[in-house]
Motif scaffolding. Structure first.
Motif, short mmCIF file in Angstrom:
data_model
loop_
_atom_site.label_atom_id
_atom_site.label_comp_id
_atom_site.label_asym_id
_atom_site.label_seq_id
_atom_site.Cartn_x
_atom_site.Cartn_y
_atom_site.Cartn_z
N ALA A 66 1.94 8.95 -9.04
CA ALA A 66 0.70 8.19 -9.03
C ALA A 66 0.38 7.62 -10.40
O ALA A 66 0.02 6.44 -10.53
CB ALA A 66 -0.45 9.08 -8.54
N VAL A 72 -2.52 2.05 -4.64
CA VAL A 72 -2.08 3.44 -4.57
C VAL A 72 -3.26 4.37 -4.31
O VAL A 72 -4.29 4.30 -4.98
CB VAL A 72 -1.39 3.86 -5.89
CG1 VAL A 72 -0.94 5.32 -5.82
CG2 VAL A 72 -0.20 2.95 -6.19
N SER A 73 -3.09 5.26 -3.31
CA SER A 73 -4.08 6.29 -3.01
C SER A 73 -3.38 7.64 -2.97
O SER A 73 -2.22 7.73 -2.57
CB SER A 73 -4.75 6.04 -1.66
OG SER A 73 -5.48 4.83 -1.66
N LEU A 98 2.42 4.61 -11.14
CA LEU A 98 2.21 3.43 -10.30
C LEU A 98 0.83 2.80 -10.45
O LEU A 98 0.68 1.59 -10.22
CB LEU A 98 2.42 3.80 -8.82
CG LEU A 98 3.82 4.24 -8.41
CD1 LEU A 98 3.84 4.55 -6.92
CD2 LEU A 98 4.86 3.19 -8.76
N LEU A 99 -0.18 3.59 -10.77
CA LEU A 99 -1.53 3.06 -10.84
C LEU A 99 -1.62 1.93 -11.86
O LEU A 99 -1.11 2.04 -12.97
CB LEU A 99 -2.51 4.17 -11.21
CG LEU A 99 -2.83 5.18 -10.10
CD1 LEU A 99 -3.61 6.37 -10.65
CD2 LEU A 99 -3.62 4.51 -8.98
N ARG A 132 0.85 -1.19 0.00
CA ARG A 132 0.00 0.00 0.00
C ARG A 132 0.88 1.24 0.00
O ARG A 132 1.75 1.41 0.85
CB ARG A 132 -0.91 0.04 1.23
CG ARG A 132 -2.02 -1.00 1.25
CD ARG A 132 -3.09 -0.56 2.24
NE ARG A 132 -3.96 0.46 1.69
CZ ARG A 132 -4.67 1.33 2.43
NH1 ARG A 132 -4.55 1.33 3.75
NH2 ARG A 132 -5.46 2.21 1.85
N ILE A 133 0.64 2.13 -0.96
CA ILE A 133 1.38 3.38 -1.07
C ILE A 133 0.40 4.53 -0.99
O ILE A 133 -0.58 4.59 -1.76
CB ILE A 133 2.17 3.44 -2.39
CG1 ILE A 133 3.20 2.30 -2.45
CG2 ILE A 133 2.86 4.79 -2.54
CD1 ILE A 133 3.95 2.23 -3.77
N LEU A 155 0.52 -3.32 -6.31
CA LEU A 155 0.56 -2.01 -5.68
C LEU A 155 -0.86 -1.46 -5.54
O LEU A 155 -1.64 -1.47 -6.50
CB LEU A 155 1.40 -1.02 -6.49
CG LEU A 155 2.89 -1.34 -6.65
CD1 LEU A 155 3.58 -0.20 -7.40
CD2 LEU A 155 3.56 -1.55 -5.29
N ILE A 202 0.12 8.66 -1.27
CA ILE A 202 0.83 9.84 -1.77
C ILE A 202 0.15 11.08 -1.20
O ILE A 202 -1.05 11.31 -1.41
CB ILE A 202 0.82 9.88 -3.31
CG1 ILE A 202 1.50 8.62 -3.87
CG2 ILE A 202 1.52 11.13 -3.83
CD1 ILE A 202 1.37 8.47 -5.37
#
Length: 386
Positions: free
Chosen positions: A16, A27-28, A19-20, A2-3, A25, A5
Motif C-alpha cells: 500500500a 488503492v484501499s 502504491l499510494l 482500483r486495487i 491507481l 488490499i
C-alpha cells in the motif's frame, strides 16, 4: 485501476505504501482487526538481512524507521544445551547488512503508520461477488454485524496471512503439509537478567530452543521438538516438566543460557503459544489474475532462517514496483516465484536438525563454504529494479 488490499500486515502495508499516490491507481486497504488491535502483539520476530536490503533499495524511509526501532541481528550462534559450541557466524560474512530483532506490535505500528488514512479497520472478508464489468466485489462483515461493500476492484491482493480468506474464496483452502514438529513461542518481559543477547539456538538431540532479546527489556524464546500427528498438542507436552526434560542435557548440567530459559518456561508456561510446523503449496494468483497473494497468503513456509516475514517484506516492496509500472499478478509471479522456490528450498534444508539430522554434524555443515555461499545468495540477491 482500483486495487483493494485485504490485510494490513507486513506485505499488505508495504504494498500500500508503495502504491499510494501513484497516478492512475486507486488503492484501499481493508483490515480485519479493529483500530488498536495487533495480531501476535505479545511476541517477537527476527527479519533477515535480505528484508533490510529490500527496504533499503525500495523504501528507504521504512528502512530507517525499522533500524531505529529494533535491535540488530549481528550474530548467529548454535550450541548444545550443555554449552558445547557448534557455530558462531558473523552475519556480515554472508550479508550486506545485519538483520533486525523486533516485537510484532512495533513492526505493525511502523508499517501501518504511513498508510493509516487508507485503512478501513474492522473489515473481515466474508464473500466475493462480481459487478457488471466482471470486477471482484469483496463483501465484508463489520464489527456491528453488518455487511459492507465498497464496489468492484480490478485487482484484489491477499495479504491476510496463512489462513487467507481471499485465497480460500478464489482458489479453495490450501492443503497443509505437516512436518511432525511442534513449535511454540513466548515473550519473557523484564528480562534484565538474560545471559545472552543476539540470535541463538540450543540443541538437545532434535529438540531446539531459539531465543534473542528484543527492544523493551524482553526476550523472545521459541521451542521445537518432534511430535507425530496433526491434531491438538497433547496436554502432557504443554507442561513445564515435559519441556524441562526435553532441553536438559542427558549428561551434565544445562548451560547458563538454557538454565535461564528453562526457569522462564516454567514460570510462563501458561503464556506459551503452541502450534505445529507446517507449510502450504505456493499460489501467487487466482480468479484469472484478478486476485494476487503475497506473504503467508501465498507461501506459508517453515520458520527456519526467519524467512516468513522476511519474504513478506520482499513481496510487498517488489510487487509495488511491478504494479506501479503497469504489471499485474502474472508479472509479480514471474519476478517472485523463482526467488521463492530457492528460499523455501534452503529453509527446508536448514530445518534438517529439527527433522532428524544429528544437530552436531548438521550444524557444523552450516559453517562450511557450500552452505555459507547459499546464505550469501539468500541474503544478498534482492533486485534493485524490476
Amino acid at each position: 485501476m482500483r486495487i483493494g488490499i485485504i490485510g494490513s500486515g507486513v506485505a499488505g502495508s508495504l504494498l500500500a505504501e508503495g502504491l499510494l499516490g501513484t497516478p492512475g491507481l486507486d488503492v484501499s486497504v481493508f483490515e480485519r482487526a479493529a483500530a488498536g488491535e495487533h495480531a501476535e502483539a505479545g511476541t517477537g520476530l527476527n527479519l533477515g538481512p535480505n528484508a533490510l536490503k529490500a527496504l533499503r533499495l525500495h523504501n528507504p524511509a521504512r528502512h530507517a524507521a525499522l533500524r531505529e526501532a529494533s535491535l540488530p541481528w549481528r550474530r548467529w550462534i548454535v550450541e548444545l544445551c550443555d554449552g558445547t559450541p557448534l557455530l558462531d557466524l558473523d552475519m556480515l560474512e554472508v550479508a550486506d547488512e545485519p538483520g533486525v530483532r523486533i516485537r510484532w506490535s512495533e513492526l505493525y505500528r511502523l508499517l501501518r503508520a504511513p498508510i493509516a488514512p487508507a485503512i478501513r479497520q474492522g473489515h473481515a472478508l466474508e464473500a466475493l461477488e462480481e459487478d457488471a464489468a466482471g470486477r471482484l466485489v469483496p463483501v465484508f462483515r463489520t464489527p456491528d454485524g453488518a455487511l459492507a461493500r465498497h464496489g468492484g476492484f480490478d485487482l484484489l491482493v491477499g495479504g491476510d496471512g496463512r489462513y487467507s480468506r481471499l485465497r480460500a474464496l478464489t482458489a479453495g483452502e490450501p492443503p497443509s503439509v505437516q512436518l511432525g514438529v511442534c513449535i511454540w513461542r513466548m515473550l519473557v518481559e523484564r528480562a534484565d537478567t538474560c545471559p545472552f543477547d543476539d540470535y541463538g539456538q540450543w540443541f538437545e538431540g532434535p529438540n531446539r530452543l531459539l531465543a534473542f532479546q528484543v527492544p523493551g527489556n524482553a526476550t523472545y524464546v521459541a521451542g521445537a521438538f518432534p511430535l507425530d500427528g496433526s491434531g491438538s498438542i497433547p496436554a502432557e507436552a504443554r507442561t513445564a516438566a515435559f519441556q524441562r526434560a526435553l532441553f536438559t542435557p542427558a549428561h551434565g548440567a544445562p548451560s547458563p543460557a538454557v538454565a535461564w530459559m528453562l526457569d522462564r518456561i516454567e514460570a510462563g508456561i501458561d503464556s506459551i503459544h503452541w502450534a505445529r510446523m507446517q507449510e502450504a503449496p505456493v499460489l501467487r494468483h487466482g480468479a484469472a489474475g484478478r486476485a494476487l497473494f503475497l506473504g503467508d497468503a501465498a507461501q506459508a513456509m517453515v520458520p527456519t532462517l526467519g524467512q516468513g516475514a522476511t519474504q513478506a517484506v520482499e513481496d510487498g516492496v517488489l510487487a509495488a514496483a511491478v504494479l506501479r509500472t503497469g504489471g499485474g499478478a502474472a508479472e509479480v509471479a514471474a519476478l517472485r516465484d523463482p526467488r521463492l522456490d530457492y528460499v523455501r528450498g534452503l529453509s527446508q534444508e536448514a530445518s534438517d536438525t529439527v527433522l532428524g539430522t544429528d544437530p552436531v554434524s548438521g550444524t557444523r555443515k552450516k559453517g562450511e563454504a557450500p552452505f555459507l555461499e547459499k546464505l550469501r545468495r539468500l541474503y544478498r540477491d534482492v533486485p534493485a529494479a524490476v
